[in-house]
Structure formats: structure tokens, C-alpha cells
Design a protein around this motif. Structure first.
Motif, short mmCIF file in Angstrom:
data_model
loop_
_atom_site.label_atom_id
_atom_site.label_comp_id
_atom_site.label_asym_id
_atom_site.label_seq_id
_atom_site.Cartn_x
_atom_site.Cartn_y
_atom_site.Cartn_z
N ARG A 116 100.13 40.95 45.65
CA ARG A 116 99.85 41.70 46.89
C ARG A 116 98.67 41.08 47.65
O ARG A 116 98.68 41.04 48.88
CB ARG A 116 99.56 43.16 46.56
N ALA A 117 97.67 40.62 46.89
CA ALA A 117 96.53 39.97 47.55
C ALA A 117 97.00 38.70 48.26
O ALA A 117 96.59 38.43 49.39
CB ALA A 117 95.45 39.64 46.52
N ALA A 118 97.87 37.93 47.59
CA ALA A 118 98.40 36.72 48.22
C ALA A 118 99.23 37.07 49.45
O ALA A 118 99.13 36.41 50.50
CB ALA A 118 99.24 35.93 47.22
N GLN A 119 100.07 38.14 49.33
CA GLN A 119 100.87 38.56 50.48
C GLN A 119 99.98 39.01 51.63
O GLN A 119 100.21 38.68 52.78
CB GLN A 119 101.81 39.70 50.07
N THR A 120 98.94 39.79 51.28
CA THR A 120 98.01 40.27 52.31
C THR A 120 97.31 39.10 52.98
O THR A 120 97.17 39.06 54.21
CB THR A 120 96.98 41.24 51.68
N GLU A 121 96.89 38.14 52.14
CA GLU A 121 96.22 36.96 52.69
C GLU A 121 97.16 36.18 53.58
O GLU A 121 96.79 35.73 54.67
CB GLU A 121 95.73 36.08 51.52
N GLU A 122 98.42 36.04 53.13
CA GLU A 122 99.41 35.33 53.93
C GLU A 122 99.69 36.06 55.23
O GLU A 122 99.75 35.45 56.30
CB GLU A 122 100.69 35.18 53.11
N GLN A 123 99.83 37.42 55.14
CA GLN A 123 100.08 38.20 56.34
C GLN A 123 98.89 38.13 57.29
O GLN A 123 99.07 38.02 58.51
CB GLN A 123 100.36 39.65 55.96
N THR A 124 97.68 38.18 56.71
CA THR A 124 96.48 38.08 57.55
C THR A 124 96.43 36.73 58.24
O THR A 124 96.14 36.63 59.45
CB THR A 124 95.21 38.30 56.70
N LEU A 131 97.92 35.69 66.54
CA LEU A 131 96.93 36.10 67.53
C LEU A 131 96.37 34.90 68.29
O LEU A 131 96.21 34.93 69.51
CB LEU A 131 95.80 36.88 66.84
N ARG A 132 96.08 33.82 67.53
CA ARG A 132 95.58 32.60 68.19
C ARG A 132 96.61 32.05 69.18
O ARG A 132 96.27 31.65 70.28
CB ARG A 132 95.27 31.53 67.14
N GLN A 133 97.90 32.06 68.72
CA GLN A 133 98.97 31.56 69.59
C GLN A 133 99.09 32.44 70.82
O GLN A 133 99.26 31.96 71.94
CB GLN A 133 100.30 31.52 68.81
N LEU A 134 99.00 33.78 70.60
CA LEU A 134 99.07 34.71 71.73
C LEU A 134 97.92 34.48 72.70
O LEU A 134 98.12 34.44 73.93
CB LEU A 134 99.06 36.15 71.20
#
Length: 194
Positions: A116-124, A131-134
Motif C-alpha cells: 500500500r505504501a508503494a501504491q500510495t507513493e506511485e499514486q502520489t 499536476l506538473r503536466q496540467l
């Protein structure tokens, strides 16, 4: 009665020794005793022999009974010790299994947490990239819009400037017209060739 004979004055005069006369008397005393008490003594001897035999048999039976009971008790104790040992082994195995299950669950929980930490990190990370692209897309759009507005404003300013220049030219013409009008009013205006 023999005690009376042994304690009699004659026995005392002999000093209680073992003279032949004394031996004869002792033999006589035994015979008398046998005559008087012999049948009773034989009955007592038989009774004592039977009692002794019975006591030996009961003692032997008691010994056998005690041995049987001790063997039974020993067997019972051994079986109880085996049962307790088995129960202890089963309890130890159950505890070991429970500890293993807890360890496995903790391992699973740690793996789930890491996942979950890896998923959260990946999602973040993905959210940050999005956000940068936006922001980049919005910046480009705003830059294009600003450039378009700038060119539009520059074009408007160019037109306004042209109109102003055109108006300035008209002002010169108007001033020439006013000058000519003034001269005509004064009758000072002369056409060339006049």
C-alpha cells in the motif's frame, strides 16, 4: 510348679547348680508339666502353627495385593505422565502454531503495508506528474493566449495608430482648409495664375 521346685530350699541349698539330682527333678517337672498342660500346649502349638500359617498366607496375599496395587498405580502414573506429556506437547504445538500464524499474519500485514505504501507513493508520484503536466499545459495555454492577446492588442494598436496618423493627416488638410478659408474671408486668397 517347676518354678516352686526351682525356688524351693533344696534347690537353694544346691546353689541352683546342675547336679544329677537337679536334672532328675527338672525331667520330672517336664513330665508333670506335659501331663498337666501337654494337651493344651499341643493345642496351642497347633493354633500357633495355624495362626502363623494364616499370618504368612495373609502376609503373602497382602504383599501380592500391594505389589498388584503398586503395579497398577505405577501403570496409572505412567499413563498419566504420558497423557500429561502428550497434552504438553499438544499445547506446545498449538502455541507454536499460534505463534507461527501470528508471525505469518504480521508478515502479511507488513507486506500489505509495504504494497500500500508503494501504491500510495506511485499514486502520489503519478498525481504529481499529472499536476506538473496540467500546470505545464495550462502555462502553455496561458502563454499562447497571452501571445494571441498581445498580437491582437498589437494589431489593434497598429490600426489605432494608423487611424491616428490618418486623423493627423486630416488635421493638416483641415488646417490648410481653415487657412484657405481664412484667406478667402479676408479676400487675400489668390489662386495661382491670377
Amino acid at each position: 510348679m517347676s518354678k516352686q521346685n526351682e525356688n524351693s530350699p533344696e534347690a537353694a541349698s544346691n546353689g541352683g547348680g546342675s547336679s544329677p539330682e537337679h536334672v532328675d527333678r527338672a525331667g520330672n517337672v517336664d513330665k508333670i508339666r506335659d501331663i498337666l498342660f501337654g494337651s493344651q500346649m499341643r493345642d496351642y502349638d497347633k493354633k500357633f502353627a495355624k495362626l502363623e500359617e494364616r499370618l504368612l498366607k495373609e502376609s503373602s496375599d497382602l504383599r501380592e495385593d500391594l505389589k498388584r496395587r503398586f503395579d497398577s498405580l505405577e501403570s496409572f502414573m505412567k499413563s498419566e505422565v504420558v497423557l500429561l506429556s502428550d497434552a504438553q506437547k499438544a499445547e506446545k504445538n498449538a502455541r507454536d502454531e499460534a505463534l507461527k500464524n501470528v508471525g505469518d499474519k504480521l508478515g502479511e500485514t507488513a507486506k500489505t503495508f509495504d504494497r500500500r505504501a508503494a501504491q500510495t507513493e506511485e499514486q502520489t508520484g503519478k498525481a504529481q506528474r499529472d499536476l506538473r503536466q496540467l500546470i505545464l499545459d495550462e502555462t502553455k495555454r496561458l502563454a499562447e493566449e497571452i501571445a494571441h492577446k498581445h498580437s491582437s492588442v498589437a494589431a489593434d494598436l497598429g490600426r489605432e495608430s494608423q487611424e491616428l496618423r490618418g486623423m493627423m493627416t486630416d488635421k493638416h488638410a483641415l488646417s490648410d482648409l481653415f487657412a484657405e478659408l481664412s484667406l478667402r474671408l479676408k479676400n487675400e486668397f489668390k489662386f495661382p495664375g491670377e
